[in-house]
Design a protein around this motif. Structure first.
Motif, short mmCIF file in Angstrom:
data_model
loop_
_atom_site.label_atom_id
_atom_site.label_comp_id
_atom_site.label_asym_id
_atom_site.label_seq_id
_atom_site.Cartn_x
_atom_site.Cartn_y
_atom_site.Cartn_z
N TRP A 194 5.34 34.67 6.72
CA TRP A 194 6.30 33.68 7.19
C TRP A 194 7.66 33.98 6.58
N ILE A 195 8.69 33.69 7.32
CA ILE A 195 10.05 33.92 6.85
C ILE A 195 10.59 32.59 6.32
N SER A 196 10.78 32.54 5.01
CA SER A 196 11.21 31.30 4.35
C SER A 196 10.34 30.11 4.76
N GLY A 197 9.03 30.37 4.85
CA GLY A 197 8.09 29.31 5.17
C GLY A 197 7.78 29.14 6.64
N GLY A 198 8.67 29.61 7.51
CA GLY A 198 8.44 29.53 8.95
C GLY A 198 8.54 28.14 9.54
N ASN A 199 9.22 27.22 8.84
CA ASN A 199 9.22 25.83 9.27
C ASN A 199 10.40 25.45 10.16
N PRO A 253 -1.60 33.77 7.92
CA PRO A 253 -1.36 34.09 6.51
C PRO A 253 -0.72 32.92 5.77
N GLU A 254 -0.70 33.02 4.46
CA GLU A 254 -0.04 32.04 3.61
C GLU A 254 1.25 32.58 3.00
N LYS A 255 1.36 33.90 2.89
CA LYS A 255 2.51 34.47 2.19
C LYS A 255 3.80 34.26 2.96
N SER A 256 4.89 34.17 2.18
CA SER A 256 6.20 33.93 2.75
C SER A 256 7.21 34.86 2.10
N VAL A 257 8.23 35.25 2.87
CA VAL A 257 9.27 36.16 2.39
C VAL A 257 10.62 35.47 2.57
N PRO A 258 11.51 35.55 1.57
CA PRO A 258 12.83 34.90 1.70
C PRO A 258 13.63 35.48 2.87
N ARG A 259 14.29 34.60 3.61
CA ARG A 259 15.06 35.04 4.76
C ARG A 259 16.19 35.98 4.35
N ALA A 260 16.88 35.68 3.25
CA ALA A 260 18.01 36.51 2.83
C ALA A 260 17.56 37.93 2.50
N LEU A 261 16.38 38.07 1.91
CA LEU A 261 15.86 39.40 1.58
C LEU A 261 15.58 40.18 2.86
N SER A 292 12.78 36.15 15.44
CA SER A 292 11.69 35.38 14.83
C SER A 292 12.00 34.76 13.47
N ALA A 293 13.21 34.94 12.93
CA ALA A 293 13.49 34.49 11.56
C ALA A 293 14.35 33.25 11.48
N VAL A 294 14.89 32.79 12.61
CA VAL A 294 15.78 31.63 12.60
C VAL A 294 15.43 30.72 13.77
N GLU A 295 15.93 29.50 13.71
CA GLU A 295 15.71 28.59 14.83
C GLU A 295 16.40 29.11 16.09
N VAL A 296 15.65 29.13 17.18
CA VAL A 296 16.22 29.41 18.51
C VAL A 296 15.62 28.38 19.45
N THR A 297 16.41 27.39 19.82
CA THR A 297 15.94 26.35 20.74
C THR A 297 16.92 26.23 21.89
N LEU A 298 16.37 26.06 23.09
CA LEU A 298 17.15 26.10 24.31
C LEU A 298 17.23 24.73 24.97
N ASP A 299 18.41 24.40 25.47
CA ASP A 299 18.61 23.20 26.26
C ASP A 299 18.36 23.59 27.72
N THR A 300 17.28 23.10 28.30
CA THR A 300 16.89 23.49 29.66
C THR A 300 17.23 22.43 30.70
N ARG A 301 18.13 21.52 30.37
CA ARG A 301 18.41 20.42 31.30
C ARG A 301 19.02 20.92 32.61
N LYS A 302 19.80 21.99 32.55
CA LYS A 302 20.40 22.51 33.78
C LYS A 302 19.31 22.98 34.75
N ALA A 303 18.32 23.73 34.23
CA ALA A 303 17.23 24.21 35.10
C ALA A 303 16.40 23.05 35.59
#
Length: 331
Positions: A194-199, A253-261, A292-303
């Motif tokens: 997980w990248i910085s916990g994946g949360n 998995p349980e292991k996590s890696v810092p995003r900055a690294l 896969s390492a940061v939030e990516v969320t889409l506004d689909t209201r137009k579609a």
């Protein structure tokens, strides 16, 4: 698009393409699918399409498009690691050839399947919509080539050829031969972390919803417009990947890696690859990081407003379907 159409499809033997053929044929449409090999021809014909043997970059595409009402351009080089000249040729030059051939064949509409990655910069993309401008500097070859492909396609929009673009994010579901097998392999080999916990949140697009979006766009998409496509509700990245792996009997998995690294390693790896001509590479690229390492969320209201898009299946139903398929149940 009227009730029954003849549709030319590129990328028909791929994950998205195979499902598009099944969906379009089930609606009564005739599908002509580009196939550059015997294996690809068999794959599309098994789904109910007629194979047109040619290469995206060298074949006489206009001949295969004769008599077609619309073209769905789904073929792409999706490599998030190497990129390079071939990726540009497939994604940019290939799109240009498809558009030119459609014009020569008198096709009325072209629908380009693109990606939300055209916006990728390595930073979080929370709730982005179609008004979000493309970054001045793309994160990698995939983002760069797909953004240029969009420019090529939309520049060809005219009163004679209606061109529209769909941008799905994280396509998943039954028959997945791309993301899910890669995730399973990484988990089994111990390389998944997980990248910085994946949360953080992510948008996803079930393959059935993408197929529904293509059908809706062929009927309702406005010429020259771009539409984000995704399941209506975003989901926590870690929770979703854990659920996907669980459907295949694999523990997350349980292991996590810092995003900055990871960002530092990706940046160093990309620099080494550029200096060495690709001979030296790091453990991941910035293109992979952005996906896969940061939030990516889409506004689909137009579609949802203009295409009348609705989720074809809920996320839990899609996960249940994967569980049943793994257990041998036909669904």
């Amino acid at each position: 698009m009227s009730s029954l159409q003849r549709i030319f499809l590129t990328g028909g033997s791929g994950y998205v393409g195979r499902n598009l053929i099944t969906s379009l044929v089930a609606q009564g449409h005739a599908v002509v699918a580009l196939a550059r090999s015997e294996a690809a021809a068999r794959a599309v014909e098994q789904r109910g399409a007629r194979a047109f043997r040619a290469d995206l970059l060298s074949g006489d595409l206009a001949t295969g498009m004769q008599g077609c009402h619309a073209v769905v351009h789904a073929a792409a080089d999706t490599d998030h690691v190497a990129g390079g000249g071939r990726q540009h040729r497939v994604n940019v030059d290939g799109t240009r050839r498809v558009i030119d051939a459609a014009g020569q064949a008198g096709v009325a509409r072209v629908l380009l399947l693109s990606t939300e990655s055209v916006l990728a910069s390595g930073r979080a993309l929370p709730g982005v919509d179609e008004r979000t401008p493309l970054p001045r500097c793309s994160i990698g070859g995939y983002s760069r080539s797909k953004a240029e492909a969009e420019r090529v396609a939309l520049a060809a929009n005219s009163e004679h050829l209606a061109v529209s673009v769909l941008r799905p994010r994280f396509v998943w579901g039954r028959d997945d031969t791309t993301a899910l097998p890669q995730l399973c392999d990484a988990a089994r080999s111990g390389q998944l972390a997980w990248i910085s916990g994946g949360n953080y949140l992510t948008s996803t697009t079930h393959i059935a919803t993408l197929c529904a979006a293509v059908s809706a766009a062929l009927r309702h998409a406005r010429p020259g417009e771009v539409y984000f496509i995704a399941d209506e509700q975003p989901v926590q990245f870690r929770a979703f990947i854990t659920a996907l792996l669980e459907t295949q009997g694999i523990a997350a998995p349980e292991k996590s890696v810092p995003r900055a690294l990871l960002w530092a390693l990706a940046s160093l790896g990309d620099a080494l690859a550029a200096v060495s001509g690709g001979r030296v590479r790091g453990p991941l690229t910035r293109q992979q990081f952005a996906a896969s390492a940061v939030e990516v969320t889409l506004d689909t209201r137009k579609a949802r407003r203009e295409l009348h898009l609705r989720d074809a299946i809920t996320r839990e139903q899609g996960l249940d379907e994967l569980r049943l398929l793994r257990s041998g149940v036909r669904v």
